[in-house]
Motif scaffolding. Structure first.
Motif, short mmCIF file in Angstrom:
data_model
loop_
_atom_site.label_atom_id
_atom_site.label_comp_id
_atom_site.label_asym_id
_atom_site.label_seq_id
_atom_site.Cartn_x
_atom_site.Cartn_y
_atom_site.Cartn_z
N TYR A 1 -2.16 -5.89 -10.81
CA TYR A 1 -2.24 -4.74 -9.90
C TYR A 1 -0.88 -4.03 -9.87
O TYR A 1 -0.33 -3.75 -8.81
CB TYR A 1 -2.62 -5.18 -8.50
N TYR B 1 -3.74 4.71 -6.47
CA TYR B 1 -3.73 3.28 -6.77
C TYR B 1 -2.79 2.55 -5.81
O TYR B 1 -3.13 1.50 -5.26
CB TYR B 1 -3.28 3.08 -8.21
N VAL C 1 -3.61 -0.52 -2.79
CA VAL C 1 -3.09 -1.89 -2.76
C VAL C 1 -2.02 -2.11 -1.70
O VAL C 1 -1.48 -3.21 -1.58
CB VAL C 1 -2.50 -2.27 -4.15
N THR D 1 -8.90 -0.92 -9.02
CA THR D 1 -8.94 -1.18 -7.58
C THR D 1 -10.24 -0.69 -6.93
O THR D 1 -10.59 -1.14 -5.85
CB THR D 1 -7.76 -0.48 -6.88
#
Length: 480
Positions: free
Chosen positions: A5, A153, A157, A220
């Motif tokens: 990630y 993104y 996260v 994601t």
């Protein structure tokens, strides 16, 4: 193979490759136009200064500068419309089908662009092919498309508002550091090998980036398998995407919408003044009385990137003791002072010293992005950053067109006039942030909007495992 990630490596490689190419294209066009307009070999100098220029030579510089500025304008105009449309659609589409497509598409376009530049340079093809290549590559998205996907993104996260602000500032810092490294290396690379090898190296870097996104970067946004069965292929994506952008404003109250519009306008004008004038710096440094060579241009660009480091440090430190609004104002004052000083920089030393007052000039960008992200729900992050990327691409393109045209008109009597105009325009985002402060407690609005957005969230981004393990307590405890 376990996927990661981490979107920062994508930004790092793309920044290095892109900022290696940007000054190269300007210098390549400048040298080709010099040869075509003057029928002489381009004068390569070892130091800065134009001491050997006669009055006739000086007029040649002005003619080439004017032609190079207009050629850059043609390149920008050719890519503007496709870049805007693709950015808006792709980044908004990432809410429904994932962020990786938004990141992959501009990488493909950039690879096509650098390979084409390599062919044009190696075979000395018609210079105006660069304009056509810019249009075709823009059909795959632009720098704004990639940033829109990457910042969406990051929003997916991030655990809370503070982490979101700091991580977005870190992405900006990565852009600055790698662009500075590219700028320094490009000058020596160009002098040692010519234009072909740097274009070839940039192509290799974009290829490596594509492989990283395809095989290493984790998605994601998880799309249910049943969605593909019932919906089939995306038949009417535009209506769906436009409705998502409309819902960004229709699903909230007036106070939040007013705050969001003010932040978007502030970010747009800031981008117009800051990023829009960066494109002129190389031409300004190439012209009289500076007449920098490629080595000095590389050092100047690298020194400019220290503002990304100092701005990141400023955000990290000031966010502990100041609210967002004064941080943005400090950054705007920094860019305003630096632009005004640039307008009167007539020596190499003074041009280097311009970077000092601009040390905190990048701070408004991550803080404004974070403020906007915190007042949108998880299912609206793509639509939000589609608007942000669209407006940033539009504002910087319009700024480039405006300042290039203005520079072509004013270069003969005052080359720094464009920078003075941009410095004056910085008063507009300052006034807009003042209105944001008048609205009241923006932090309360952000928190309320974020919580309500989480409750309405239908199709949401899947956070990395360390966030999923926290369950619902993570989202309920997130603070703006």
């Amino acid at each position: 193979m376990k996927r990661l990630y981490l979107v920062e490596p994508v930004v790092a490689i793309y920044s290095f490759a892109s900022f290696m190419v940007y000054p190269l294209v300007q210098q390549y066009v400048y040298r080709r136009l010099w040869q075509e307009l003057t029928n002489t070999t381009y004068p390569v100098v070892d130091t800065s200064g134009c001491a050997n220029n006669s009055s006739n030579h000086s007029s040649q510089y002005e003619e080439v500068e004017r032609a190079a500025s207009l050629f850059s304008l043609y390149i920008e105009l050719s890519s503007l419309i496709p870049a805007l449309v693709v950015t808006l659609l792709l980044v908004a589409y990432s809410d429904h089908r994932g962020r990786r497509l938004t990141i992959l598409s501009p990488l493909v376009g950039s690879l096509l662009y650098t390979v084409s530049l390599l062919a044009i340079c190696f075979f000395e093809l018609n210079l105006y092919l660069i304009v056509a290549v810019s249009f075709v590559s823009a059909l795959f998205g632009s720098w704004g498309t990639l940033l829109g996907g990457c910042f969406s993104y990051v929003a997916d996260v991030s655990e809370d508002g503070k982490q979101k602000t700091q991580r977005m500032a870190a992405v900006d810092m990565v852009i600055g550091v790698l662009s500075g490294a590219a700028s320094v290396s490009t000058g020596y690379f160009l002098r040692a090998t010519g234009f072909s090898w740097p274009f070839f190296t940039a192509s290799l870097l974009h290829s490596a980036n594509l492989l990283y996104v395809l095989f290493v970067l984790e998605e994601t946004v998880k799309v249910p398998e049943s969605a593909g069965v019932h919906e089939g292929p995306p038949r009417v994506p535009m209506l769906k995407l436009l409705s998502g952008v409309c819902r960004l404003f229709a699903s909230a109250d007036r106070r939040r919408n007013a705050l969001l519009v003010l932040l978007l306008l502030t970010f747009t004008v800031y981008s117009f003044c800051d990023i829009g004038t960066m494109s002129l710096v190389t031409l300004y440094e190439l012209s009289e009385p500076l007449c920098w060579n490629e080595i000095l241009i590389g050092y100047g660009a690298a020194l400019s990137t220290t503002s990304f480091l100092t701005s990141f440090a400023g955000v990290a430190l000031l966010s502990h003791c100041l609210p967002n609004l004064p941080i943005v104002l400090i950054g705007l004052l920094s860019i305003m002072t630096g632009l005004a000083m640039t307008a009167f920089a007539k020596t190499t030393l003074l041009m280097f010293l311009v970077r000092v007052p601009m040390a905190l000039a990048i701070m408004p960008a991550p803080v404004l992005r974070s403020m906007m992200s915190k007042i949108a729900s998880k299912s609206e992050q793509g639509a939000l950053f589609a608007c942000v990327a669209f407006l940033q691409t539009l504002s910087t393109s319009v700024a480039f067109i405006t300042f290039s045209s203005l520079y072509a008109v004013t270069v003969a009597w005052f080359p720094g006039f464009c920078f003075l105009v941009a410095a004056g325009l910085c008063l507009i985002p300052m006034a807009l942030m003042g209105v944001v402060g008048v609205l009241g407690s923006s932090e309360a609005v952000e928190t309320e909007a974020l919580i309500s957005g989480e409750e309405m969230d239908g199709q949401h981004a899947t956070p990395p495992p360390r966030l999923r393990n926290k369950g619902n307590s993570s989202s309920s405890g997130a603070s703006a």
